[in-house]
Structures are given as C-alpha cells and as structure tokens.
Motif scaffolding. Structure first.
Motif, PDB file in Angstrom:
ATOM      1  N   LEU A 193      -6.469  14.158  39.995  1.00  0.00           N
ATOM      2  CA  LEU A 193      -5.725  14.950  40.970  1.00  0.00           C
ATOM      3  C   LEU A 193      -6.419  16.288  41.197  1.00  0.00           C
ATOM      4  O   LEU A 193      -7.012  16.861  40.284  1.00  0.00           O
ATOM      5  N   GLU A 229      -2.503  19.353  43.899  1.00  0.00           N
ATOM      6  CA  GLU A 229      -1.635  18.277  43.407  1.00  0.00           C
ATOM      7  C   GLU A 229      -1.133  18.587  41.994  1.00  0.00           C
ATOM      8  O   GLU A 229       0.041  18.385  41.684  1.00  0.00           O
ATOM      9  N   MET A 278      -2.261  10.974  46.513  1.00  0.00           N
ATOM     10  CA  MET A 278      -1.958  11.377  45.143  1.00  0.00           C
ATOM     11  C   MET A 278      -1.453  10.171  44.337  1.00  0.00           C
ATOM     12  O   MET A 278      -1.872   9.955  43.195  1.00  0.00           O
ATOM     13  N   LYS A 303      -4.411   7.830  43.465  1.00  0.00           N
ATOM     14  CA  LYS A 303      -5.221   8.358  42.361  1.00  0.00           C
ATOM     15  C   LYS A 303      -4.519   8.129  41.024  1.00  0.00           C
ATOM     16  O   LYS A 303      -5.149   7.736  40.041  1.00  0.00           O
TER      17      LYS A 303
END
Length: 156
Positions: free
Chosen positions: A17, A21, A122, A125
C-alpha cells in the motif's frame, strides 16, 4: 512520523500500500490496552477486528478435545493476529492472552470492507499480498508434512 503507519508497513497485508492508503487505514486504528493475564478473546467468540502488537507479549493458544491447553505461538511487537475471520467469517479459532502489559492496534473488519469498497486498487494489493503469504505458508506446510512422513517411515 506516524507510528501507526510505521507499524502497518511491517505487516505483509499492507506492504504494497502507498503512503496515502496506509494513512487512511491508520486513521481507523484504535489503541487497546491489555493488562497481564487478561484474555482479549477466546475460542468460539464472534470476530470483528484484527490486531497489531504495538508492544508487549501475547500468547495464542487452543485446547484439545480433552481440555488441555496447547500454546501455538507467542507474539510480540510488530506481530499481527486475528485476520482469518476477515476472510472466512468464522468465529475465533484460538484464545489470545496478554503475558505482560500490552498495547495493541485494533483494526475493525467493517472499516477494511468500507475502505476496499471505495478503493478497488487498494483491495487488490491487499488480497495479492494475502495470496502470496498463504501460498508461502502452504508450501512450507507441504514441505514439513513430507519431512514428517519421511521421518515416520525411518523410525517406524
């Protein structure tokens, strides 16, 4: 320097991140103090959060069918736990008890779900890191099982 962000960076779930984030997640984190010998949660309880150890020592254990305690792992600063029910909506599978004064970061599953619904990159990931982590664990488990079977053959 944001200590929550620094703690998050050390955890495989959040390593990919970016700073924004991580800051967004850090805003949602709540600090929890756990005195020695206090149980954070027990087997079979409903789960709503995962935790990161800011400082202190915690023991994760389970029980056999005969009621004997089995210590699984001791956790310390930077370790995390309690994430499994986020993925499978199951109840807690172990007991977590503080061995000394401990400070934890609590991240509620509802906050993670909310963030992911607003930021699909996000979420991607996060799930990629989870997948890589569990693949590594599965490979190690497969290796350990093969080794255990080989030892059993040798000494049977």
């Amino acid at each position: 320097m944001n200590t929550k962000v620094e703690s998050l960076k050390k955890i495989y779930l959040f390593q990919k991140l970016n700073q924004d984030e991580l800051l967004h997640i850090a805003e949602k984190i709540r600090e929890v103090h756990l005195p020695p010998r206090n149980v954070l949660y027990d087997m079979g309880e409903e789960a709503a959060s995962m935790y990161i150890v800011k400082y202190g020592t915690l023991q994760i254990s389970t029980s056999t069918s005969h009621g004997d305690d089995v210590n699984l792992i001791t956790l310390g600063e930077g370790d995390h736990f309690g994430e499994l029910p986020f993925f499978d909506d199951e109840k807690r599978s172990a007991k977590v008890e503080a061995k000394e004064n401990s400070e934890l970061y609590e991240l509620r599953y509802a906050d993670l779900h909310d963030m992911f619904s607003k930021n699909k990159e996000m979420e991607l990931k996060f799930y990629k890191e989870v997948t890589h982590y569990y693949i590594r664990r599965m490979r190690k488990l497969t290796h350990d099982l093969a080794y255990a079977r080989e030892l059993r053959k040798r000494f049977a």
